[in-house]
Design a protein around this motif. Structure first.
Motif, PDB file in Angstrom:
ATOM      1  N   LEU A  77     -48.610 -33.850  27.100  1.00 12.71           N
ATOM      2  CA  LEU A  77     -47.717 -34.230  26.068  1.00 12.71           C
ATOM      3  C   LEU A  77     -48.932 -34.462  25.069  1.00 12.71           C
ATOM      4  CD1 LEU A  77     -45.637 -35.953  27.486  1.00 12.71           C
ATOM      5  CD2 LEU A  77     -45.408 -37.728  25.333  1.00 12.71           C
TER       6      LEU A  77
ATOM      7  N   LYS B 129     -49.426 -34.715  18.885  1.00 11.67           N
ATOM      8  CA  LYS B 129     -47.855 -35.094  17.993  1.00 11.67           C
ATOM      9  C   LYS B 129     -47.067 -35.312  17.983  1.00 11.67           C
ATOM     10  CE  LYS B 129     -44.926 -30.858  18.381  1.00 11.67           C
ATOM     11  NZ  LYS B 129     -43.965 -31.697  19.306  1.00 11.67           N
ATOM     12  N   ASP B 130     -46.290 -35.397  19.565  1.00 12.00           N
ATOM     13  CA  ASP B 130     -45.826 -36.580  20.739  1.00 12.00           C
ATOM     14  C   ASP B 130     -46.267 -37.796  20.880  1.00 12.00           C
ATOM     15  OD1 ASP B 130     -43.669 -34.643  20.312  1.00 12.00           O
ATOM     16  OD2 ASP B 130     -45.026 -33.359  21.870  1.00 12.00           O
TER      17      ASP B 130
ATOM     18  N   TYR C 114     -46.817 -39.805  17.576  1.00 12.29           N
ATOM     19  CA  TYR C 114     -45.412 -40.863  17.700  1.00 12.29           C
ATOM     20  C   TYR C 114     -45.037 -41.760  18.099  1.00 12.29           C
ATOM     21  CZ  TYR C 114     -40.799 -41.448  15.910  1.00 12.29           C
ATOM     22  OH  TYR C 114     -39.230 -41.497  15.023  1.00 12.29           O
TER      23      TYR C 114
ATOM     24  N   ASP D  95     -41.714 -40.128  31.268  1.00 10.15           N
ATOM     25  CA  ASP D  95     -41.644 -38.525  30.994  1.00 10.15           C
ATOM     26  C   ASP D  95     -41.512 -37.690  32.681  1.00 10.15           C
ATOM     27  OD1 ASP D  95     -42.398 -36.570  30.820  1.00 10.15           O
ATOM     28  OD2 ASP D  95     -44.931 -36.360  30.322  1.00 10.15           O
TER      29      ASP D  95
ATOM     30  N   PHE E 262     -39.162 -38.835  26.897  1.00  9.89           N
ATOM     31  CA  PHE E 262     -40.008 -37.920  26.919  1.00  9.89           C
ATOM     32  C   PHE E 262     -39.590 -35.972  27.618  1.00  9.89           C
ATOM     33  CE2 PHE E 262     -42.571 -33.709  26.236  1.00  9.89           C
ATOM     34  CZ  PHE E 262     -42.556 -34.141  24.847  1.00  9.89           C
TER      35      PHE E 262
ATOM     36  N   GLU F   7     -36.881 -34.332  17.708  1.00  7.13           N
ATOM     37  CA  GLU F   7     -37.748 -33.304  17.380  1.00  7.13           C
ATOM     38  C   GLU F   7     -39.106 -33.250  16.303  1.00  7.13           C
ATOM     39  OE1 GLU F   7     -38.044 -28.660  19.209  1.00  7.13           O
ATOM     40  OE2 GLU F   7     -36.510 -29.401  18.006  1.00  7.13           O
TER      41      GLU F   7
ATOM     42  N   THR G 234     -42.166 -28.721  21.904  1.00  3.52           N
ATOM     43  CA  THR G 234     -43.032 -29.580  22.921  1.00  3.52           C
ATOM     44  C   THR G 234     -41.985 -29.897  23.356  1.00  3.52           C
ATOM     45  OG1 THR G 234     -44.050 -31.359  21.610  1.00  3.52           O
ATOM     46  CG2 THR G 234     -45.400 -28.958  21.997  1.00  3.52           C
TER      47      THR G 234
ATOM     48  N   ILE H  41     -38.194 -36.331  22.073  1.00  2.00           N
ATOM     49  CA  ILE H  41     -38.253 -38.197  21.657  1.00  2.00           C
ATOM     50  C   ILE H  41     -36.959 -38.502  21.868  1.00  2.00           C
ATOM     51  CG2 ILE H  41     -39.578 -40.399  21.325  1.00  2.00           C
ATOM     52  CD1 ILE H  41     -41.651 -37.759  20.375  1.00  2.00           C
TER      53      ILE H  41
END
Length: 256
Positions: free
Chosen positions: A81, A84-85, A88, A173, A197, A223, A246, A249
């Motif tokens: 991951l 940025k993900d 968040y 995930d 994810f 996203e 990527t 979510i």
């Protein structure tokens, strides 16, 4: 600031292309094209200080952050991951109040480690994976950052259910999260967050309806995209390459 000791994690920054994340160990060294970095010369210094290399280049010693996981020093044989993900995802839980969370699958452990770095000192992350080789890598990475004591590694298929109860959150995930969501709900506390994810649009619909049909509320599909700027005098503009898609979510909350 306290002096750095053997066993402490440190980011060694030479320039934007030469950044190393390591755990200090007497007798160890890092060889770069700008000079050799000896751990023995770092031990006793402080975060924020610098070290002069043989070539005259300065090596700056920084305290690791979640973003620094992506520099040289950790093992990442699988897709991980992105910051940025992860950043968040961390906003979806009350970091200071969460004590016990579930994760599946472990992968290289980047989300696992991020949770361990962000949650309180008494928190536990229970991370499930069916691949022993990946968990060995995640354990190595967690040890570099010194957060291994907050993580419980479970070599088990989460699709068969989980052993833990009273969990404050779940992070999935994996290829088929819709097969897991109904089986873990009873282990979650009321108001707990469920975050999934997935990399493809095809997986969104099955995940969304698995959540809704299981009684999960406040469901969102999102996203995130990241674009860095290049700064030059009289020529500030976006960089040609950015971190675009990527994954997606999908997040929701468990009611009573």
């Amino acid at each position: 600031m306290m002096p750095l000791n053997e066993g402490d994690p440190v980011v060694i920054w030479l320039d934007p292309k030469r950044v190393y994340l390591t755990k200090l160990e007497k007798g160890k060294r890092i060889e770069t094209d700008k000079g050799i970095i000896f751990h023995d010369k770092i031990i006793g210094l402080e975060y924020g200080s610098s070290l002069d290399l043989q070539t005259g280049i300065k090596a700056y010693l920084l305290k690791p952050t979640i973003h620094d996981l992506y520099y040289k020093g950790l093992k990442r044989p699988s897709q991980v991951l992105y910051p940025k993900d992860i950043g968040y995802i961390l906003t979806t839980i009350s970091l200071s109040q969460v004590k016990r969370v579930l994760e599946a699958g472990t992968g290289s452990g980047f989300l696992t480690i991020s949770l361990a770095l962000s949650l309180g000192s008494d928190a536990k992350i229970y991370t499930y994976d069916i691949r022993e080789d990946m968990q060995k890598i995640a354990k190595f990475n967690a040890n570099v950052l010194g957060v291994q004591d907050k993580i419980v590694f479970k070599l088990k298929d989460v699709r068969e259910g989980v052993e833990e109860k009273e969990l404050d959150g779940a992070f999935l995930d994996m290829p088929d999260p819709w097969n897991v969501i109904p089986k873990i709900l009873d282990s979650l506390n009321p108001s707990a967050t469920i975050v999934v994810f997935v990399p493809t649009v095809n997986q969104i619909e099955k995940t969304y309806f698995a959540m809704r049909n299981s009684g999960v509320i406040d469901i969102h599909v999102e996203e995130l995209m990241l674009r860095e700027y290049q700064v030059k005098e009289n020529a500030v503009r976006p960089k040609n390459v950015g971190i675009m898609h990527t994954g997606f979510i999908i997040r929701g909350r468990k009611p009573i």
